[in-house]
Write a protein that holds these residues in place. Structure first.
Motif, mmCIF file in Angstrom:
data_model
loop_
_atom_site.group_PDB
_atom_site.id
_atom_site.type_symbol
_atom_site.label_atom_id
_atom_site.label_comp_id
_atom_site.label_asym_id
_atom_site.label_seq_id
_atom_site.Cartn_x
_atom_site.Cartn_y
_atom_site.Cartn_z
ATOM 1 N N UNK A 123 52.812 42.814 39.454
ATOM 2 C CA UNK A 123 52.309 42.579 38.103
ATOM 3 C C UNK A 123 51.890 41.135 37.877
ATOM 4 N N UNK A 124 52.442 40.228 38.704
ATOM 5 C CA UNK A 124 52.156 38.810 38.495
ATOM 6 C C UNK A 124 50.909 38.344 39.245
ATOM 7 N N UNK A 125 50.271 39.220 39.972
ATOM 8 C CA UNK A 125 49.223 38.774 40.888
ATOM 9 C C UNK A 125 47.825 38.812 40.296
ATOM 10 N N UNK A 126 47.516 39.870 39.565
ATOM 11 C CA UNK A 126 46.177 39.941 38.969
ATOM 12 C C UNK A 126 46.226 39.237 37.603
ATOM 13 N N UNK A 127 45.517 38.130 37.454
ATOM 14 C CA UNK A 127 45.620 37.369 36.193
ATOM 15 C C UNK A 127 45.176 38.216 34.998
ATOM 16 N N UNK A 128 46.010 38.267 33.995
ATOM 17 C CA UNK A 128 45.642 38.949 32.761
ATOM 18 C C UNK A 128 45.827 40.452 32.758
ATOM 19 N N UNK A 129 46.322 40.991 33.855
ATOM 20 C CA UNK A 129 46.491 42.447 33.933
ATOM 21 C C UNK A 129 47.813 42.899 33.315
ATOM 22 N N UNK A 130 47.786 43.997 32.571
ATOM 23 C CA UNK A 130 49.030 44.641 32.138
ATOM 24 C C UNK A 130 48.966 46.110 32.537
ATOM 25 N N UNK A 184 49.016 48.849 43.773
ATOM 26 C CA UNK A 184 47.674 49.170 44.268
ATOM 27 C C UNK A 184 46.663 48.147 43.755
ATOM 28 N N UNK A 185 46.779 47.786 42.489
ATOM 29 C CA UNK A 185 45.807 46.858 41.911
ATOM 30 C C UNK A 185 45.975 45.456 42.484
ATOM 31 N N UNK A 186 47.216 45.040 42.696
ATOM 32 C CA UNK A 186 47.446 43.727 43.313
ATOM 33 C C UNK A 186 46.853 43.697 44.725
ATOM 34 N N UNK A 187 47.070 44.764 45.462
ATOM 35 C CA UNK A 187 46.546 44.852 46.821
ATOM 36 C C UNK A 187 45.016 44.763 46.810
ATOM 37 N N UNK A 188 44.394 45.527 45.934
ATOM 38 C CA UNK A 188 42.926 45.513 45.882
ATOM 39 C C UNK A 188 42.377 44.194 45.352
ATOM 40 N N UNK A 189 43.139 43.550 44.507
ATOM 41 C CA UNK A 189 42.711 42.225 44.038
ATOM 42 C C UNK A 189 42.608 41.262 45.220
ATOM 43 N N UNK A 190 43.600 41.288 46.093
ATOM 44 C CA UNK A 190 43.572 40.409 47.260
ATOM 45 C C UNK A 190 42.493 40.846 48.261
ATOM 46 N N UNK A 191 42.353 42.141 48.432
ATOM 47 C CA UNK A 191 41.334 42.643 49.355
ATOM 48 C C UNK A 191 39.934 42.282 48.870
ATOM 49 N N UNK A 192 39.732 42.378 47.585
ATOM 50 C CA UNK A 192 38.431 41.998 47.039
ATOM 51 C C UNK A 192 38.169 40.516 47.256
ATOM 52 N N UNK A 193 39.170 39.701 46.966
ATOM 53 C CA UNK A 193 39.001 38.258 47.125
ATOM 54 C C UNK A 193 38.700 37.907 48.579
ATOM 55 N N UNK A 194 39.285 38.656 49.495
ATOM 56 C CA UNK A 194 39.019 38.396 50.911
ATOM 57 C C UNK A 194 37.544 38.566 51.238
ATOM 58 N N UNK A 195 36.979 39.692 50.830
ATOM 59 C CA UNK A 195 35.608 39.976 51.262
ATOM 60 C C UNK A 195 34.564 39.248 50.435
ATOM 61 N N UNK A 196 34.824 39.111 49.141
ATOM 62 C CA UNK A 196 33.766 38.652 48.244
ATOM 63 C C UNK A 196 34.070 37.295 47.610
#
Lengths: 374, 374, 374, 374
Positions: A148-155, A349-361
């Motif tokens: 929950x702490x990884x994606x800024x602003x996400x609840x 899942x959302x934290x994981x995809x946040x990091x995966x997105x940042x990796x590629x893009x």
């Protein structure tokens, strides 16, 4: 990826059985310098913890989490922060009541994982469900608290929207009600009814199912990865992987089958901050496996627990036909405690995809684009 | 695992866009010495192929598959067999009609992945949906044809059981009917109705959704892996990852929420060949994420395609508000062609889990066990 | 991760055998909007291509690469750029000379993979080494050409520094010489000697080994991941995974065993741009599995090819003792063509780690830090 | 695969820092029904444990391992056996001496990972090396103890064969000597010399490197996976991933560069039990990335530890130039304790590949084959 690890870049590996020494998980891939103490995690565990009302199992477990590694004192703030290395979270099992399992240990409970574990592995820790126990989900809730702490602003919030055959009235949905009743129900009026309904189920020694909805706000557009790591595919996997879950939907889910293309289209206008505004959200915030920037909406169905007082026909591990019934402490509706678990899985899942997105893009987007020559 | 690879031990990596040179996949991890020719694959591709009735897009694609690597002549039999190395399957794109995309190329179609690809990547091959095209699913069907050969004795079949709001009558279910109508519908009577219904949808320039059911027979007990690689979690991920799928169920799925524990329990007796016999299959053949040896039953909902003739409000990639409509060749009900795709994905998941199970546990099971001292 | 896929976030899956229809790979996870045409790749393939001097096999292969997917025209620049989706690179096999393999097809060549493939899979495409052929490495070189574009400012160069027992004189190292001789040798004088030496080896029908050094400049500090995905561990895996490689070193490698702690310490001073300056680089630019910002230096040993004219004792696949010798087109020193392959593998590892680092930590670093209270 | 997990099917995820509460790992994918108690693991940990002679650090750590999950009582034998679910192994840290780190905490030790952790993560637990401490390797040794039980008939042994510039005499190699001296040295005579040599190094406050050889017997032919998961590539990654390792070789390694093809060929004859017999083992038991059935031989170089008493030039985390020296308890030759670690890593790789092979190919081999028509 496989077996007992969940996630790819933000990932956790869980361990432990219902009646072993401890359960917990190792969270790996967490970004560094995120403030983290056990208190941040404990609140979510307390929501999942059994024994908080007469509607959940009376097993007494404090579920006190300890952070065993992966945090250190930040020099500037003096706070405990993540170091980027593995965070081991451990919850010692306290209430390992020395119950007498002799009556049921060789018998399979219909609808329970006892048979499948046994036929697969040739051995099964039958005490309290062993590894198949809902107790394992405490590890997920703990990992989710970090996610929950990884994606800024996400609840990420969840709610119980159906118990047995009884649905809530979505017109009465009030997030503030969710923490005011023992069911995480956003419809205060229906929550009242659930009390008497579930008392009836419980007293009959029966059980009932439920439907849970999880909603994530503040998820940026662009998360997800075509075509075999779609955001919705990972959410579905995460949610149906929760004990007793038999179905999952994104957005309008099964109802979309009956819609026309015109009805189902989420039309777009321009909104604030150079972002599009959608006129509806049938898609549940995901198109082509990638987040649209709208609310992410997922829903899942929890079957009734197999622990009931009525005898059922079964066989034992030696191939003899017999009957079984389950005495003792059990949840009449495991769907209730699935609410914080569902939230945790969605957050992971959302934290994981946040990091995966940042990796590629990388971070940010140039949308809307500058028209060439304009 | 991530991005464009599906599966863990039996895995395939797909490539290609709707209007590029070719699409296809690399199948990796296939056991050696399995007889394989293009003919084995082509039959399944032909089921998915567009243009076979007036109810699917009129794009003319032969979808002829070539095996580019990974097979060799077996000395003893003279047959082409797999070598255990990567099998590259390629389908050249033929009908890349040089359509004029200028009217729509900058506009997002509501309900389509155009916006999300563009906001994520800052570029998107808009021709025919690019990578988000249903055309990519031909690669899945091709991989699935190989997967079907891996689990001995397994068969995987799919059927369309709902079109728009109209369900089949399960009492009339006849697998023999599935290949006799253009909808893969097991209810001959309802298939007749679907013809006129879908003609109406098509002529109105509209679209409709569908529900598909996939059933696997002959799956041994014990496949699956707790707790984050459950068989049902992988099936859910595989099915919801198909284009336009918004919900998935295992066994009785969402209906279990309304059941009591007594109703939902699949009672057990001893059957033949020292295997248990289940008196029902509410669980869809999976308990605790592991197969029970019963039929595996999964179901998924396909939303109506976003390609419709009615103009919809939208924005373009430069942030301007506008309207869009989709002319040209499209499926009024993409759910029809999702049937062979769903079968393929289920076959791939089961092949993968078959190999994963063999890795950890080896082959066979000692169940039922010998009672100590007996 | 496994089998025929290399890398985690920047990853490629290769396919193809020496004498099949084509070889190639699917590159996945590449960031979008990177300019890419076949010309960018072809130059590196030409370096690896056989038949360019009398010192490499005379097989005639144009090794012409085609980009089959994953690029599209950027509207603003008109250039072909990556779309973020899979890039399929295909090289058709042209010179599949219909050689008569009957004399050797059942016999194992000592030092070659024929026996191990056969004992593992029960089948082996013996034509030209099948999947174990050095031809597969063209796929790596092609993927490497894309990898080189991912880390901003990075260059990767390789050089042959030993042939048979003969080393170069490092004092004469001149990168400009590398492309001026057929050995990629940075020591012009020793390159001259290598010509006559290798002519002797070739004429004797023998073969010899080599040592290659690969150097990467412009790699930012901080790439790598403790503790089981260390940058050096991934480099070692990548390099020893090249055909015929039997050893790998980072920095001073095996020589460090004989050093004292004082000698081996790379002392630090402050340099320009707020970065440290190291007074030596025994570590080869990696400490604790993470890049220091210095040159990355790796070295690997290539054994002599097993294709020689001298008969060797062996067995055949039916268990009969026999002898074998290899006629035909072969490299007397496969180490030469390993230079561009080694460069490609290093580039792929660094591109992968660049994306992995960005995922967990984002871009940039705050080092040196602000002293609290200062 | 990534970060802190090692292995694919047999895999472990480690956690913990030098001076945290505990270190350990979660072992996942272990086959079920393998007898396992803490005693099986403790013996290997004791070999790695510091403080057992004057030649290793005097830190006092009992390194007592606890099995926290994943085992259960087998009904028939009464033994504790693995259940196929995660095995959590925990070693509590005891000797967390409250040392005063103020003199060195902001300064980077040349040759140590302090700088790279700090530049990557922006924070670093400097106490005793934190996560980069050799203490983490206890988790590997514990996991390795389980791995040793997986491949039937396999034994893995290691030996120190060079200390500083001094090599052993391989003609005096005696495995029985390895446990009779504090260096795991198979050459008794040279071990005597090492005592005095290392006393000198230690008293000078200096350090030295070492070379370790690990040999696995009883490994079946066929383990390994072309082309990016070669057995030797995974061994190289595993060994170079051990703290302070800078080079790795398989079989004759770097020496093969100087060999001719004739010398390097391991000729074959037929041996017993319908297996081939090799006349030499230059390949170290691996061809084409797949095991030949011979001894697996790997070798690795360990650099001298960076903990020395001589002041070295460095910078601090605020960008100031300074000097640093390391007082306190340290290993003058970390290579000694790398012997059991190297063994453990080799055992883990082989166990993983054993399961991976079984997944794709099943058990057993039909080699030598029946000649068609014979």
């Amino acid at each position: 990826m496989s077996f007992n690890t969940f996630g790819h870049l933000f990932r956790f590996t869980s361990f432990g059985e219902s009646h072993g020494a401890a359960i917990g998980c190792v969270v790996d891939g967490c970004p560094p310098r995120i403030p983290l103490t056990a208190v941040d995690i404990q609140g979510y565990l307390d929501k999942r913890r059994p024994g908080q009302s007469r509607f959940t199992t009376q097993r007494q477990e404090p579920d006190a989490v300890k952070i065993m590694s992966g945090v250190f004192t930040d020099e500037a703030s003096g706070e405990q922060v993540t170091t980027g290395t593995p965070i081991m979270l451990m919850i010692e099992n306290v209430d390992q009541r020395s119950k007498d399992y002799s009556a049921i240990k060789d018998k399979y409970r219909p609808g329970h994982a006892g048979y499948t574990y046994d036929v697969k592995y040739g051995i099964h820790d039958y005490r309290g469900g062993g590894r198949a126990s809902a107790r394992e989900t405490a590890a997920r809730v703990a990992a989710g608290a970090i996610a929950r702490k990884i994606v800024p602003g996400m609840t990420v919030r969840g709610a119980l929207i159906q118990m047995g055959p009884h649905k809530i009235d979505r017109a009465r949905w009030d997030w503030n009600e969710v923490d005011k009743n023992p069911f995480f129900c956003p419809d205060a009026q229906q929550a009242k009814f659930f009390e008497s309904y579930l008392d009836g189920v419980r007293k009959a020694g029966s059980s009932c199912g439920a439907v849970i909805e999880v909603v994530a706000d503040g998820v940026p557009a662009g998360l997800g990865a075509p075509v075999y790591a779609k955001l919705d595919a990972d959410l579905a996997s995460a949610l149906i992987g929760i004990n007793a879950v038999k179905g999952v939907e994104i957005g309008d889910g099964f109802a979309t089958a009956a819609m026309s293309g015109e009805e189902n289209a989420d039309e777009m206008r321009m909104g604030n901050e150079r972002k599009p505004r959608f006129l509806s959200n049938h898609a549940g915030g995901i198109l082509g496996g990638i987040s649209t920037g709208q609310q992410i909406v997922a829903r899942f169905a929890v079957k009734p627990t197999s622990s009931i007082l009525t005898p059922r026909k079964t066989v034992d591990r030696y191939g003899n036909e017999t009957e079984v019934m389950t005495k003792g402490r059990h949840d009449p509706c495991v769907g209730i405690r699935a609410v914080p678990i569902g939230e945790a899985m969605v957050a992971c899942v959302l934290a994981d995809h946040y990091l995966r997105h940042r990796a590629q893009v990388g971070e940010g987007t140039a949308w809307p684009f500058q028209k060439p020559g304009a």
